[in-house]
Design a protein around this motif. Structure first.
Motif, PDB file in Angstrom:
ATOM      1  N   THR A  16      47.624 -12.247  54.081  1.00  0.00           N
ATOM      2  CA  THR A  16      49.022 -12.614  54.311  1.00  0.00           C
ATOM      3  C   THR A  16      49.890 -11.379  54.479  1.00  0.00           C
ATOM      4  OG1 THR A  16      48.859 -14.731  53.141  1.00  0.00           O
ATOM      5  CG2 THR A  16      51.036 -13.721  53.291  1.00  0.00           C
ATOM      6  N   VAL A  17      49.736 -10.423  53.580  1.00  0.00           N
ATOM      7  CA  VAL A  17      50.564  -9.210  53.637  1.00  0.00           C
ATOM      8  C   VAL A  17      50.281  -8.421  54.910  1.00  0.00           C
ATOM      9  CG1 VAL A  17      51.042  -6.993  52.536  1.00  0.00           C
ATOM     10  CG2 VAL A  17      50.794  -9.052  51.133  1.00  0.00           C
ATOM     11  N   LEU A  18      48.995  -8.169  55.178  1.00  0.00           N
ATOM     12  CA  LEU A  18      48.636  -7.381  56.354  1.00  0.00           C
ATOM     13  C   LEU A  18      48.918  -8.148  57.642  1.00  0.00           C
ATOM     14  CD1 LEU A  18      45.251  -5.876  55.065  1.00  0.00           C
ATOM     15  CD2 LEU A  18      47.484  -4.748  55.190  1.00  0.00           C
ATOM     16  N   GLY A  19      48.643  -9.454  57.620  1.00  0.00           N
ATOM     17  CA  GLY A  19      48.887 -10.265  58.809  1.00  0.00           C
ATOM     18  C   GLY A  19      50.358 -10.369  59.141  1.00  0.00           C
ATOM     19  N   ALA A  20      51.205 -10.448  58.108  1.00  0.00           N
ATOM     20  CA  ALA A  20      52.651 -10.492  58.344  1.00  0.00           C
ATOM     21  C   ALA A  20      53.129  -9.210  58.994  1.00  0.00           C
ATOM     22  CB  ALA A  20      53.385 -10.726  57.024  1.00  0.00           C
ATOM     23  N   LEU A  21      52.589  -8.082  58.547  1.00  0.00           N
ATOM     24  CA  LEU A  21      52.966  -6.795  59.133  1.00  0.00           C
ATOM     25  C   LEU A  21      52.511  -6.695  60.587  1.00  0.00           C
ATOM     26  CD1 LEU A  21      54.079  -3.915  58.883  1.00  0.00           C
ATOM     27  CD2 LEU A  21      51.867  -3.229  57.941  1.00  0.00           C
ATOM     28  N   ILE A  22      51.238  -7.026  60.832  1.00  0.00           N
ATOM     29  CA  ILE A  22      50.705  -6.949  62.192  1.00  0.00           C
ATOM     30  C   ILE A  22      51.412  -7.944  63.112  1.00  0.00           C
ATOM     31  CG2 ILE A  22      48.650  -7.439  63.596  1.00  0.00           C
ATOM     32  CD1 ILE A  22      46.979  -6.265  61.335  1.00  0.00           C
ATOM     33  N   GLY A  23      51.646  -9.144  62.605  1.00  0.00           N
ATOM     34  CA  GLY A  23      52.317 -10.157  63.409  1.00  0.00           C
ATOM     35  C   GLY A  23      53.729  -9.767  63.789  1.00  0.00           C
ATOM     36  N   THR A  24      54.448  -9.164  62.850  1.00  0.00           N
ATOM     37  CA  THR A  24      55.822  -8.721  63.144  1.00  0.00           C
ATOM     38  C   THR A  24      55.817  -7.616  64.188  1.00  0.00           C
ATOM     39  OG1 THR A  24      56.530  -9.282  60.892  1.00  0.00           O
ATOM     40  CG2 THR A  24      57.932  -7.775  62.145  1.00  0.00           C
ATOM     41  N   LEU A  25      54.894  -6.662  64.051  1.00  0.00           N
ATOM     42  CA  LEU A  25      54.797  -5.585  65.041  1.00  0.00           C
ATOM     43  C   LEU A  25      54.413  -6.138  66.413  1.00  0.00           C
ATOM     44  CD1 LEU A  25      52.968  -2.824  62.944  1.00  0.00           C
ATOM     45  CD2 LEU A  25      55.386  -2.901  63.593  1.00  0.00           C
ATOM     46  N   ALA A  26      53.514  -7.124  66.437  1.00  0.00           N
ATOM     47  CA  ALA A  26      53.108  -7.726  67.714  1.00  0.00           C
ATOM     48  C   ALA A  26      54.267  -8.485  68.349  1.00  0.00           C
ATOM     49  CB  ALA A  26      51.919  -8.655  67.506  1.00  0.00           C
ATOM     50  N   ALA A  27      55.074  -9.151  67.511  1.00  0.00           N
ATOM     51  CA  ALA A  27      56.240  -9.870  68.035  1.00  0.00           C
ATOM     52  C   ALA A  27      57.249  -8.898  68.633  1.00  0.00           C
ATOM     53  CB  ALA A  27      56.886 -10.695  66.920  1.00  0.00           C
ATOM     54  N   VAL A  28      57.459  -7.778  67.947  1.00  0.00           N
ATOM     55  CA  VAL A  28      58.352  -6.744  68.487  1.00  0.00           C
ATOM     56  C   VAL A  28      57.766  -6.186  69.782  1.00  0.00           C
ATOM     57  CG1 VAL A  28      59.334  -4.461  68.078  1.00  0.00           C
ATOM     58  CG2 VAL A  28      59.292  -6.138  66.226  1.00  0.00           C
ATOM     59  N   THR A  59      51.412 -15.383  63.311  1.00  0.00           N
ATOM     60  CA  THR A  59      52.664 -14.844  62.791  1.00  0.00           C
ATOM     61  C   THR A  59      53.507 -14.248  63.901  1.00  0.00           C
ATOM     62  OG1 THR A  59      51.626 -14.358  60.644  1.00  0.00           O
ATOM     63  CG2 THR A  59      53.669 -13.186  61.161  1.00  0.00           C
ATOM     64  N   ALA A  60      52.851 -13.603  64.863  1.00  0.00           N
ATOM     65  CA  ALA A  60      53.567 -12.994  65.984  1.00  0.00           C
ATOM     66  C   ALA A  60      54.363 -14.039  66.760  1.00  0.00           C
ATOM     67  CB  ALA A  60      52.586 -12.282  66.916  1.00  0.00           C
ATOM     68  N   GLU A  61      53.755 -15.186  67.006  1.00  0.00           N
ATOM     69  CA  GLU A  61      54.455 -16.236  67.753  1.00  0.00           C
ATOM     70  C   GLU A  61      55.596 -16.835  66.942  1.00  0.00           C
ATOM     71  OE1 GLU A  61      53.723 -17.613  71.313  1.00  0.00           O
ATOM     72  OE2 GLU A  61      53.689 -15.477  70.834  1.00  0.00           O
ATOM     73  N   ILE A  62      55.377 -16.988  65.646  1.00  0.00           N
ATOM     74  CA  ILE A  62      56.445 -17.522  64.792  1.00  0.00           C
ATOM     75  C   ILE A  62      57.614 -16.540  64.732  1.00  0.00           C
ATOM     76  CG2 ILE A  62      57.037 -18.188  62.429  1.00  0.00           C
ATOM     77  CD1 ILE A  62      54.134 -19.166  62.127  1.00  0.00           C
ATOM     78  N   MET A  63      57.302 -15.260  64.549  1.00  0.00           N
ATOM     79  CA  MET A  63      58.357 -14.251  64.494  1.00  0.00           C
ATOM     80  C   MET A  63      59.071 -14.106  65.835  1.00  0.00           C
ATOM     81  SD  MET A  63      58.745 -13.132  61.489  1.00  0.00           S
ATOM     82  CE  MET A  63      59.877 -11.827  61.954  1.00  0.00           C
ATOM     83  N   ARG A  64      58.336 -14.251  66.929  1.00  0.00           N
ATOM     84  CA  ARG A  64      58.971 -14.166  68.248  1.00  0.00           C
ATOM     85  C   ARG A  64      60.004 -15.277  68.406  1.00  0.00           C
ATOM     86  NH1 ARG A  64      57.677 -15.376  73.928  1.00  0.00           N
ATOM     87  NH2 ARG A  64      55.947 -16.689  73.254  1.00  0.00           N
ATOM     88  N   ALA A  65      59.669 -16.463  67.899  1.00  0.00           N
ATOM     89  CA  ALA A  65      60.638 -17.568  67.941  1.00  0.00           C
ATOM     90  C   ALA A  65      61.869 -17.224  67.104  1.00  0.00           C
ATOM     91  CB  ALA A  65      59.985 -18.846  67.424  1.00  0.00           C
ATOM     92  N   GLY A  66      61.645 -16.554  65.966  1.00  0.00           N
ATOM     93  CA  GLY A  66      62.774 -16.145  65.134  1.00  0.00           C
ATOM     94  C   GLY A  66      63.652 -15.122  65.827  1.00  0.00           C
ATOM     95  N   PHE A  67      63.023 -14.150  66.499  1.00  0.00           N
ATOM     96  CA  PHE A  67      63.799 -13.143  67.226  1.00  0.00           C
ATOM     97  C   PHE A  67      64.634 -13.783  68.331  1.00  0.00           C
ATOM     98  CE2 PHE A  67      60.340  -9.809  66.164  1.00  0.00           C
ATOM     99  CZ  PHE A  67      60.960  -9.553  64.948  1.00  0.00           C
ATOM    100  N   GLU A  68      64.040 -14.738  69.038  1.00  0.00           N
ATOM    101  CA  GLU A  68      64.747 -15.373  70.149  1.00  0.00           C
ATOM    102  C   GLU A  68      65.883 -16.264  69.666  1.00  0.00           C
ATOM    103  OE1 GLU A  68      61.723 -17.362  72.357  1.00  0.00           O
ATOM    104  OE2 GLU A  68      60.970 -15.515  73.307  1.00  0.00           O
ATOM    105  N   ALA A  69      65.851 -16.639  68.381  1.00  0.00           N
ATOM    106  CA  ALA A  69      66.912 -17.483  67.834  1.00  0.00           C
ATOM    107  C   ALA A  69      68.153 -16.694  67.424  1.00  0.00           C
ATOM    108  CB  ALA A  69      66.387 -18.272  66.632  1.00  0.00           C
ATOM    109  N   ILE A  70      68.034 -15.364  67.430  1.00  0.00           N
ATOM    110  CA  ILE A  70      69.189 -14.527  67.069  1.00  0.00           C
ATOM    111  C   ILE A  70      70.153 -14.469  68.256  1.00  0.00           C
ATOM    112  CG2 ILE A  70      69.939 -12.250  66.321  1.00  0.00           C
ATOM    113  CD1 ILE A  70      68.246 -13.783  64.277  1.00  0.00           C
TER     114      ILE A  70
END
Length: 227
Positions: A32-44, A105-116
């Protein structure tokens, strides 16, 4: 023919069940910890102006989301072995689960970024905030808050999916159950107990994420909706 249940014969192996449950939570925590980090970087990265970076992140996300987790685990397990890297089953399991959950996580975070709203970013730029301040306070934290319920659900699903790591002999809960039922010949009772334990682990994780949400999101805490 009547069904004769013998739970005591299985429950006497409770130390093994607890050890398996603990390892399952440990796998889930690190992934979870590592995946959240990688997913956030991938979303960025998917929003990068560099076509190479954006394309690489897209290929990673699509490749992982369109292949089974078990196949990914085997690819990591046998791939590393073919390169001469002899890692423990636990390390391989964490690596495979991290790669898998990172893509979702990357796809979920990408949706969050697009909601800003773009207006918020422009307002921050008008206030002469640095790029780092804008990304942290205006984009990242609000994005995480928006998608936090989806993220927590994905991480709980990750914990449940870790059961396939038993295929590479990681001593998590399902692997322990396989050993116990082969020794006791009480498969039905064994897997009933394992199912109950997975429900408990899911509730424990959801409670943990609830508490974390109370700490991270003061506004949601005031509203009583940390998840």
């Amino acid at each position: 023919m009547s069904l004769q249940l013998d739970f005591p014969a299985v429950l006497e192996r409770w130390p093994s069940f607890l050890a398996g449950a603990a390892l399952t939570l440990e796998l889930a925590f690190f992934a979870t910890v590592l995946g959240a980090l990688i997913g956030t970087l991938a979303a960025v990265g998917r929003g990068s102006r560099s076509a190479l970076i954006a394309g690489a992140c897209k290929v990673y996300v699509e490749a992982i989301r369109n292949t089974p987790l078990l196949v990914q685990i085997f690819l990591v397990y046998f791939g590393l072995a073919s390169l001469g890297l002899k890692l423990s089953a636990f390390t391989v399991a964490v690596a495979a689960l991290t790669i898998n959950v990172g893509a979702y996580t990357a796809e979920i975070m990408r949706a969050g970024f697009e909601a800003i709203p773009r207006g918020q970013i422009e307002a921050a730029e008008g206030l002469a905030l640095s790029r780092l301040q804008i990304y942290w306070h205006i984009i990242l934290l609000p994005a995480i808050e928006k998608v936090y319920p989806a993220l927590t659900s994905q991480f709980v699903l990750l914990m449940l999916a870790s059961s396939v790591c038993s295929q590479i002999s990681a001593e998590e809960l399902t692997a322990v159950a396989n050993y116990i039922q082969s020794d006791t010949y009480r498969a039905f009772e064994t897997y009933i107990i394992v199912a109950v334990l997975y429900v408990i682990l899911s509730l424990v994780m959801r409670a943990g994420f609830w508490g974390l949400g109370l700490v991270l999101f003061p506004r949601r805490r005031r509203l009583g909706t940390p998840l």
